[in-house]
Structure formats: structure tokens, C-alpha cells
Design an enzyme around this catalytic site. Structure first.
Site, PDB file in Angstrom:
ATOM      1  N   ARG A   1      36.624  14.922  31.019  1.00  0.00           N
ATOM      2  CA  ARG A   1      37.727  14.995  30.067  1.00  0.00           C
ATOM      3  C   ARG A   1      39.029  15.404  30.727  1.00  0.00           C
ATOM      4  O   ARG A   1      39.086  16.451  31.375  1.00  0.00           O
ATOM      5  CB  ARG A   1      37.403  15.975  28.941  1.00  0.00           C
ATOM      6  CG  ARG A   1      36.314  15.421  28.058  1.00  0.00           C
ATOM      7  CD  ARG A   1      35.767  16.428  27.088  1.00  0.00           C
ATOM      8  NE  ARG A   1      34.576  15.828  26.479  1.00  0.00           N
ATOM      9  CZ  ARG A   1      34.320  15.826  25.186  1.00  0.00           C
ATOM     10  NH1 ARG A   1      35.114  16.422  24.351  1.00  0.00           N
ATOM     11  NH2 ARG A   1      33.240  15.245  24.724  1.00  0.00           N
TER      12      ARG A   1
ATOM     13  N   SER B   1      18.448  18.126   8.450  1.00  0.00           N
ATOM     14  CA  SER B   1      19.800  17.895   8.954  1.00  0.00           C
ATOM     15  C   SER B   1      20.020  16.408   9.220  1.00  0.00           C
ATOM     16  O   SER B   1      19.196  15.762   9.874  1.00  0.00           O
ATOM     17  CB  SER B   1      19.949  18.715  10.258  1.00  0.00           C
ATOM     18  OG  SER B   1      21.159  18.443  10.891  1.00  0.00           O
TER      19      SER B   1
ATOM     20  N   SER C   1      33.045  12.135  10.605  1.00  0.00           N
ATOM     21  CA  SER C   1      34.363  11.968  11.212  1.00  0.00           C
ATOM     22  C   SER C   1      34.462  10.850  12.225  1.00  0.00           C
ATOM     23  O   SER C   1      35.535  10.349  12.496  1.00  0.00           O
ATOM     24  CB  SER C   1      34.792  13.273  11.866  1.00  0.00           C
ATOM     25  OG  SER C   1      34.015  13.503  13.019  1.00  0.00           O
TER      26      SER C   1
ATOM     27  N   HIS D   1      36.231  17.074   6.787  1.00  0.00           N
ATOM     28  CA  HIS D   1      37.120  15.903   6.873  1.00  0.00           C
ATOM     29  C   HIS D   1      37.514  15.370   5.510  1.00  0.00           C
ATOM     30  O   HIS D   1      37.967  14.228   5.399  1.00  0.00           O
ATOM     31  CB  HIS D   1      36.480  14.811   7.728  1.00  0.00           C
ATOM     32  CG  HIS D   1      36.384  15.232   9.159  1.00  0.00           C
ATOM     33  ND1 HIS D   1      37.439  15.136  10.041  1.00  0.00           N
ATOM     34  CD2 HIS D   1      35.379  15.825   9.840  1.00  0.00           C
ATOM     35  CE1 HIS D   1      37.076  15.623  11.217  1.00  0.00           C
ATOM     36  NE2 HIS D   1      35.829  16.052  11.126  1.00  0.00           N
TER      37      HIS D   1
ATOM     38  N   THR E   1      37.456  23.543   6.349  1.00  0.00           N
ATOM     39  CA  THR E   1      38.352  24.055   7.389  1.00  0.00           C
ATOM     40  C   THR E   1      39.796  24.048   6.900  1.00  0.00           C
ATOM     41  O   THR E   1      40.152  23.246   6.029  1.00  0.00           O
ATOM     42  CB  THR E   1      38.247  23.192   8.667  1.00  0.00           C
ATOM     43  OG1 THR E   1      39.051  23.767   9.690  1.00  0.00           O
ATOM     44  CG2 THR E   1      38.725  21.770   8.436  1.00  0.00           C
TER      45      THR E   1
ATOM     46  N   LYS F   1      42.402  20.896   9.451  1.00  0.00           N
ATOM     47  CA  LYS F   1      42.621  19.443   9.467  1.00  0.00           C
ATOM     48  C   LYS F   1      43.652  19.079   8.394  1.00  0.00           C
ATOM     49  O   LYS F   1      44.832  19.238   8.649  1.00  0.00           O
ATOM     50  CB  LYS F   1      41.283  18.731   9.374  1.00  0.00           C
ATOM     51  CG  LYS F   1      40.345  19.276  10.496  1.00  0.00           C
ATOM     52  CD  LYS F   1      39.281  18.389  10.955  1.00  0.00           C
ATOM     53  CE  LYS F   1      38.276  19.104  11.842  1.00  0.00           C
ATOM     54  NZ  LYS F   1      38.673  19.286  13.217  1.00  0.00           N
TER      55      LYS F   1
ATOM     56  N   THR G   1      33.810  39.699  14.963  1.00  0.00           N
ATOM     57  CA  THR G   1      34.983  39.057  15.551  1.00  0.00           C
ATOM     58  C   THR G   1      36.224  39.440  14.749  1.00  0.00           C
ATOM     59  O   THR G   1      36.148  39.684  13.539  1.00  0.00           O
ATOM     60  CB  THR G   1      34.788  37.519  15.620  1.00  0.00           C
ATOM     61  OG1 THR G   1      35.855  36.965  16.380  1.00  0.00           O
ATOM     62  CG2 THR G   1      34.758  36.871  14.254  1.00  0.00           C
ATOM     63  N   THR G   2      37.330  39.489  15.432  1.00  0.00           N
ATOM     64  CA  THR G   2      38.587  39.881  14.783  1.00  0.00           C
ATOM     65  C   THR G   2      38.973  38.859  13.717  1.00  0.00           C
ATOM     66  O   THR G   2      38.816  37.655  13.923  1.00  0.00           O
ATOM     67  CB  THR G   2      39.689  39.992  15.861  1.00  0.00           C
ATOM     68  OG1 THR G   2      39.293  41.012  16.777  1.00  0.00           O
ATOM     69  CG2 THR G   2      41.031  40.353  15.258  1.00  0.00           C
TER      70      THR G   2
ATOM     71  N   THR H   1      30.390  13.298  21.946  1.00  0.00           N
ATOM     72  CA  THR H   1      30.947  13.295  20.586  1.00  0.00           C
ATOM     73  C   THR H   1      30.382  12.119  19.792  1.00  0.00           C
ATOM     74  O   THR H   1      30.142  12.213  18.593  1.00  0.00           O
ATOM     75  CB  THR H   1      32.485  13.242  20.642  1.00  0.00           C
ATOM     76  OG1 THR H   1      32.933  14.263  21.545  1.00  0.00           O
ATOM     77  CG2 THR H   1      33.108  13.481  19.289  1.00  0.00           C
TER      78      THR H   1
HETATM   79  C1  LIG Z   1      32.251  17.764  10.662  1.00  0.00           C
HETATM   80  C2  LIG Z   1      32.942  18.893  11.323  1.00  0.00           C
HETATM   81  N1  LIG Z   1      32.590  20.150  10.991  1.00  0.00           N
HETATM   82  C3  LIG Z   1      33.170  21.208  11.565  1.00  0.00           C
HETATM   83  C4  LIG Z   1      34.173  21.047  12.508  1.00  0.00           C
HETATM   84  C5  LIG Z   1      34.808  22.257  13.115  1.00  0.00           C
HETATM   85  O1  LIG Z   1      35.983  22.557  12.426  1.00  0.00           O
HETATM   86  P1  LIG Z   1      37.161  23.378  13.144  1.00  0.00           P
HETATM   87  O2  LIG Z   1      37.960  22.386  13.918  1.00  0.00           O
HETATM   88  O3  LIG Z   1      37.891  24.017  12.026  1.00  0.00           O
HETATM   89  O4  LIG Z   1      36.492  24.367  14.035  1.00  0.00           O
HETATM   90  C6  LIG Z   1      34.566  19.776  12.888  1.00  0.00           C
HETATM   91  C7  LIG Z   1      35.622  19.606  13.910  1.00  0.00           C
HETATM   92  O5  LIG Z   1      36.063  18.574  14.249  1.00  0.00           O
HETATM   93  C8  LIG Z   1      33.931  18.669  12.286  1.00  0.00           C
HETATM   94  O6  LIG Z   1      34.258  17.422  12.632  1.00  0.00           O
END
Ligand SMILES: Cc1ncc(COP(=O)(O)O)c(C=O)c1O
Length: 405
Positions: free
Chosen positions: A22, A135, A187, A215, A243, A246, A275-276, A361
Site C-alpha cells: 500500500r 456471520s 461497502s 454505510h 459510525t 462516513k 480507552t480515552t 479488502t
Molecule cells: C462495514 C464497516 N463496518 C465498520 C467500519 C469501521 O468504521 P470506522 O471507519 O468508523 O472505524 C467500516 C469501515 O470502513 C466498514 O466498512
């Protein structure tokens, strides 16, 4: 003395030899110019077509102002974990907002969407020692990591394959706790999961459902509540995860679920406890973004219009894309080195930035370009994207010229 540098070199060479080393693309955004940016490496202005800041909310005046005001009012950091020194009222407000958005009793905020999935799923194995986790095979790495570390019995079902899921569910006694983990919008494919069918199976086999809406929150459903809301199944989903990074354009992750579920995670998850907590500026920006997208459809409508424009133009010139009903536009290349070369050529020759996506990925042999239009792109920018794609794909033998109408 062991040759540690040699060990690291070998690990790096492995990815180099597989064509998936990368090289990060340096990008400096100027807030008023987005999606235009500057690349130092290519020494030119570029247009970004691969950001997950899907609605351009990271550049929204209300969002930026909220962050600035919060820094001035509260400082830059929280100084610690939620338990010891970090629970500020903005985090509580954000959690209440997310619970309300998804129609759940409680919300819980994490430092990222990745951490939310990893922390919650890995903890479930401890909270429910007998649980079996199901899953989807295309689930994000954060869910896979969480499930792996839960030490729970786990089964992977073929992507959105309900017969396979049912076959696996049926192998367990009804009274055994079960959890089905899946996404709403995948995604890298841009497809939507069969949520109604998953919820029906969950009911039939006594399972709870865990849905990653990363997403889709902000983008779909009333007020951006996500695909589950859009499809009328949100009330049947036990845990919605999302999240702020995005469509909301900031950073941070969350879950929305029942009071008891959230309290159990809050009490047991190391990824939450140790974690903080998120700084006030991040929480304030996320609050502003969520609030704006609950009341405004302008960004969503412009977004959908630009997505349609790009997809129509690609089909129009005969460039094959993976068809779906969402905002993600994948163009399959099928080779890691060629995908990288195409991406570099588009950047150096046209100033068009579309990141190539390689293993891990996406599966090997399905390397692709992943295009994400935003409401900030113009038709002129889109036309330049099409020209760049046509030229780069043609030169690499992936496309053989304009389709004759
Ligand atoms: C399906 C999915 N879940 C969770 C995440 C992680 O989210 P974050 O970027 O907020 O850490 C991603 C990140 O691309 C994602 O594609």
C-alpha cells in the site's frame, strides 16, 4: 542476535510480491474546495472520487462551527476513559440522539466504528458464554475480528444466502442463544442485505440480530436513520451499529440497542472501558451533523442525483460496473497490479483520484475501483471522471471503447 529487520523485510516483501503493497495517497483538502484537493506526490490539483465522506458533511459549516465552538468551550481532549475522567455531557447527548434516531432504548459511543464492532462482538462471547454467532461471509474485518476474539462457536454463511443461514441455524437447539451479524449496505459491492428474511429467520430460530449500518446511516431512511428504517424492519433489529465517520463526516462509532444490552457491553467491553473517550469537538461535530441530516434531505437528494448521473454515464459509454441500488459504484478490474496502474494513471494524467481496492479488502481476482460520488461533485467533474476512466481502462485492456448506441 536475531535479524529482526530481516523478519520485517520479509513480511513487507510478501505483500510487494502479491502486488498489494500500500502506498498512501497524500491529500491536502482545502475546506472550501472539497472534493478538490492537492496531491504533493503528483504535484497537482486533484478531484477525489473515493471518499466515504459521502455527503461532504466534514465540510459543512454547521459541523465545522460546532467543532470549533466545543474546543473553545471545553478544550481539546477529555483527559481519560469514561469511567475515570471522560464522560462529558456531549457524549451523553450524542448517545441519546442515536438511540432516538434508531428507535432504541439506549446508545453507546465508541472511538470508531471499527472499535464498536470489535468491542461489542468480542464481548458477547463473554456475556453469553453459550452463544453461537452467525456471520455473513462478506462482513467487515471489524466484525470478523470481534467474532474471532469472542471465542464463541461461530459459523459463516454464504453472502446473503438465506438457505445456508437457515441450514446452519437449524443445527442448534432452539433454546441455545444465537446472534446473526450482518451489514445493511456491503461497502465493496454496494448491495443491500435481505433484512426481512434475516429477521424472519431470527424469530424462527430464537436469534438476536446485529446490524452494521456504517454505510447507510445518514444516507437512507427517514432523517438518515438507515436502511433498516427505510425497509420498515428497524424495530426487529436488536442491535444497530454505525459510525460518525462516513455520511456524518466526523469520526467515532456507536451502537443503539436495549437498555440491558447496552449496560452489559458498557460493563464488560475492554474496547469501551479502557480507552480515552471521544473529545468534545468530535462529539459536538457529530451532534451537529446528525441533527442536520435528520431535518434536511437536500444533501441526500443531491447525492442520489450525482450517483445516478455517474452510473448512467458509465453504462452509457459501456464501462461495466457492479450493479446495485446504492451509492457505491464498483468497477471490477480483477488484477492487483493493473488496478493500481489504472488508479495511478487517472491521477497523474487527469487529476482524478479513484482508489484501487485490493486483497484483503476484497477477495483476490476481484480487485476493483470503488467510486463514491458526493453532492459536492459537479457534472463537469463527473465528465472528467468518465474521460479518465475510459482512457485508463482502455489502455489496460479492461474496456474496448465507447458502446455504440
Ligand atoms: C462495514 C464497516 N463496518 C465498520 C467500519 C469501521 O468504521 P470506522 O471507519 O468508523 O472505524 C467500516 C469501515 O470502513 C466498514 O466498512
Amino acid at each position: 542476535m536475531l535479524d529482526y529487520e530481516g523478519i520485517f523485510t520479509e513480511a513487507i516483501e510478501k505483500v510487494v510480491n502479491e502486488g498489494r503493497y500500500r502506498v498512501f495517497t497524500d491529500i491536502d483538502y482545502s475546506a472550501l474546495q472539497s472534493p478538490r484537493a492537492i496531491s504533493k506526490r503528483f504535484n497537482r490539483e486533484i478531484t477525489v472520487w473515493c471518499s466515504n465522506d459521502y455527503l461532504g458533511m466534514s465540510q459543512h459549516p454547521e459541523v465545522k462551527q460546532a467543532a470549533v465552538d466545543a474546543v473553545i468551550a471545553h478544550g481539546a481532549g477529555t483527559g481519560g476513559t469514561r469511567n475515570i475522567s471522560g464522560t462529558n455531557s456531549l457524549i451523553i447527548q450524542l448517545e441519546d440522539m442515536m438511540a432516538d434516531l434508531h428507535g432504541k432504548q439506549s446508545g453507546l459511543v465508541f472511538t470508531s466504528g471499527y472499535v464498536a464492532n470489535q468491542a461489542v462482538l468480542s464481548t458477547l462471547g463473554k456475556v453469553m458464554p453459550e452463544v453461537v454467532i452467525y456471520s455473513d461471509e462478506m462482513n467487515h474485518a471489524s466484525m470478523i475480528e470481534g467474532i474471532r476474539h469472542s471465542n464463541a462457536e461461530r459459523h459463516v454463511f454464504r453472502h446473503s444466502d438465506m438457505e445456508h443461514l437457515e441450514e446452519l441455524l437449524a443445527q442448534q437447539p432452539l433454546e441455545r442463544p444465537k446472534l446473526i451479524a450482518f451489514e445493511s449496505v456491503y461497502s465493496m459491492l454496494g448491495d443491500i442485505s435481505p433484512m426481512h428474511a434475516i429477521c424472519t429467520l431470527a424469530k424462527r430460530y430464537n436469534a438476536i440480530t446485529y446490524l452494521d449500518e456504517v454505510h447507510s446511516v445518514g444516507l437512507y431512511g427517514v432523517g438518515g436513520a438507515g436502511v433498516a428504517e427505510m425497509l420498515g424492519v428497524a424495530s426487529q433489529i436488536d442491535v444497530i451499529q454505525g459510525t460518525f465517520a462516513k455520511a456524518y463526516g466526523v469520526i467515532g462509532g456507536y451502537i443503539a440497542a436495549s437498555n440491558k444490552f447496552v449496560d452489559a457491553i458498557r460493563s464488560h467491553a475492554p474496547g469501551f472501558i479502557f480507552t480515552t473517550s471521544l473529545p468534545p469537538a468530535v462529539c459536538a461535530a457529530a451532534i451537529a451533523s446528525v441533527a442536520h441530516l435528520r431535518s434536511s434531505d437536500v444533501e441526500r437528494l443531491r447525492h442520489q442525483k450525482m450517483v445516478k448521473y455517474v452510473k448512467d454515464r458509465l453504462l452509457n459509454v459501456g464501462i461495466e460496473l457492479l450493479e446495485n441500488n446504492t451509492h457505491i459504484v464498483p468497477v471490477i478490474v480483477g488484477n492487483p497490479n493493473i488496478a493500481r496502474q489504472i488508479s495511478e494513471m487517472m491521477m497523474s494524467d487527469f487529476g482524478v483520484y479513484v482508489q484501487h481496492i485490493n486483497f484483503p479488502t476484497v477477495p483476490r481476482g476481484t480487485e476493483r475501483l470503488r467510486i463514491t460520488p458526493t453532492p459536492l461533485h459537479t457534472v463537469e467533474m463527473a465528465e472528467k471522471l468518465i474521460t479518465a476512466l475510459e482512457s485508463a481502462l482502455q489502455q489496460h485492456g479492461i474496456y474496448n471503447g465507447r458502446k455504440v448506441a
